[in-house]
Motif scaffolding. Structure first.
Motif, PDB file in Angstrom:
ATOM      1  N   UNK A   1       0.824  -1.201   0.000  1.00  0.00           N
ATOM      2  CA  UNK A   1       0.000   0.000   0.000  1.00  0.00           C
ATOM      3  C   UNK A   1       0.858   1.251   0.000  1.00  0.00           C
ATOM      4  N   UNK A   2       1.922   1.180   0.794  1.00  0.00           N
ATOM      5  CA  UNK A   2       2.818   2.333   0.887  1.00  0.00           C
ATOM      6  C   UNK A   2       3.349   2.712  -0.479  1.00  0.00           C
TER       7      UNK A   2
ATOM      8  N   UNK B   1       0.757   4.182  -2.593  1.00  0.00           N
ATOM      9  CA  UNK B   1       0.477   5.543  -2.136  1.00  0.00           C
ATOM     10  C   UNK B   1       1.538   6.528  -2.625  1.00  0.00           C
ATOM     11  N   UNK B   2       2.776   6.119  -2.505  1.00  0.00           N
ATOM     12  CA  UNK B   2       3.861   6.996  -2.943  1.00  0.00           C
ATOM     13  C   UNK B   2       3.770   7.248  -4.440  1.00  0.00           C
TER      14      UNK B   2
ATOM     15  N   UNK C   1       2.547  10.888  -4.405  1.00  0.00           N
ATOM     16  CA  UNK C   1       3.803  11.641  -4.409  1.00  0.00           C
ATOM     17  C   UNK C   1       4.588  11.464  -5.706  1.00  0.00           C
ATOM     18  N   UNK C   2       4.006  10.736  -6.645  1.00  0.00           N
ATOM     19  CA  UNK C   2       4.665  10.537  -7.946  1.00  0.00           C
ATOM     20  C   UNK C   2       6.074   9.989  -7.818  1.00  0.00           C
ATOM     21  N   UNK C   3       6.232   9.084  -6.872  1.00  0.00           N
ATOM     22  CA  UNK C   3       7.573   8.543  -6.655  1.00  0.00           C
ATOM     23  C   UNK C   3       7.521   7.031  -6.785  1.00  0.00           C
ATOM     24  N   UNK C   4       8.381   6.497  -7.637  1.00  0.00           N
ATOM     25  CA  UNK C   4       8.423   5.058  -7.842  1.00  0.00           C
ATOM     26  C   UNK C   4       9.498   4.442  -6.953  1.00  0.00           C
ATOM     27  N   UNK C   5       9.073   3.690  -5.966  1.00  0.00           N
ATOM     28  CA  UNK C   5      10.040   3.114  -5.042  1.00  0.00           C
ATOM     29  C   UNK C   5      10.727   1.906  -5.675  1.00  0.00           C
ATOM     30  N   UNK C   6      12.014   1.851  -5.510  1.00  0.00           N
ATOM     31  CA  UNK C   6      12.784   0.723  -5.994  1.00  0.00           C
ATOM     32  C   UNK C   6      13.000  -0.251  -4.833  1.00  0.00           C
TER      33      UNK C   6
END
Lengths: 148, 148
Positions: free
Chosen positions: A108-109, A112-113, A117-122
């Motif tokens: 989910x986090x 959500x990001x 927040x338009x951030x793609x987590x790696x």
DNA sequence: TTGCGTGCAAAGGTTTTGCATGGCA
DNA sequence: TGCCATGCAAAACCTTTGCACGCAA
């Protein structure tokens, strides 16, 4: 791009095999060197570094960096990229243990990001640092002792 | 423990002042050195490292480690320890920008980890790595171009 | 005056690189 | 055979440390 990873050599096979038979090990280049030597396969340090670089590029192995000046740790990321790329990792700063946490909350986090927040987590490069339960208890015990 | 941080010298004052007037800068020890020199205040590299160590201990500055072998980055953490210790940080792997994300979702995450996984997250040391929006767009544009 | 802070140079550590040799295809 | 991989040593890199001098208190 490059389906071919180059020649298949004794050294590279040994390194890959080590990770495959120790999928949860996370060790430094030097430690890997030593482990291979213990298995009777001596591999030069530069070769280990070069092989690890290639494996990281290919996504077969992941590289963890703690603090600058210290050695980086490497860990098997699975043949399929899914093994460790779809969940978060927690690293205990005290004992160094790496915990693999596949958890909906964490999924989910990242969603959500991505959306808010338009951030793609790696996932492969992100490690959450903190203190695990056993170590927190141990620390508490120690701090109580020192309260003489 | 030590409310006193030692002598107040020209060099330390300059370093602290730099961070205070650039609260969002995150730079390496060397870059800080150069920035100070540009301001007309020459400070030895060892002194910068030593001062940064003290500031980190005091919680005034935080230290980020990217990948091993690269320089660590330092950033102002505010006079109060709360400024950057109560939210997560996102670091773009492409452009290097550090994003500060105070977000309820992230607070929930750490609560969840604490309760469900018995893991205490250290906000100060944890950075989520990934790709920020501008860079993702740029990467997409590039990959489209190369599709000749 | 005392003792910490400074700066230079040297050491410490990890990782990268140059080059001749060896091995895979 | 051609070319990549290997391994040694040396280099590059960031950071820490030793030591004499300078400056804050």
């Amino acid at each position: 791009m490059s389906a071919e990873n180059g020649y298949r050599t004794r050294q590279r096979a040994a390194i890959l095999q080590y990770f495959q038979s120790h999928p949860h090990a996370h060790l430094t280049a030097e430690e890997l060197c030593d482990a291979l030597r213990a298995d009777g396969i001596s591999v030069g340090k530069s070769t280990v570094y070069r092989a690890l670089d290639k494996l990281c590029e290919a996504g077969t192995v992941r590289r963890f960096t703690m603090s600058a000046g210290e050695s980086a740790c490497y860990q098997y990321a699975g043949g399929t990229k899914e093994t460790c790329c779809t969940h978060f990792h927690l690293k205990c700063l005290v004992c160094g243990t790496l915990y693999h946490i596949p958890c909906e909350h964490l999924d989910e986090l990242s969603t959500h990001l991505g959306i808010q927040h338009n951030f793609t987590v790696d996932y492969a490069k992100t490690v959450l640092y903190g203190t695990c339960d056993p170590c927190r208890r141990a620390l508490l015990a120690v701090s109580k002792k020192s309260e003489t």
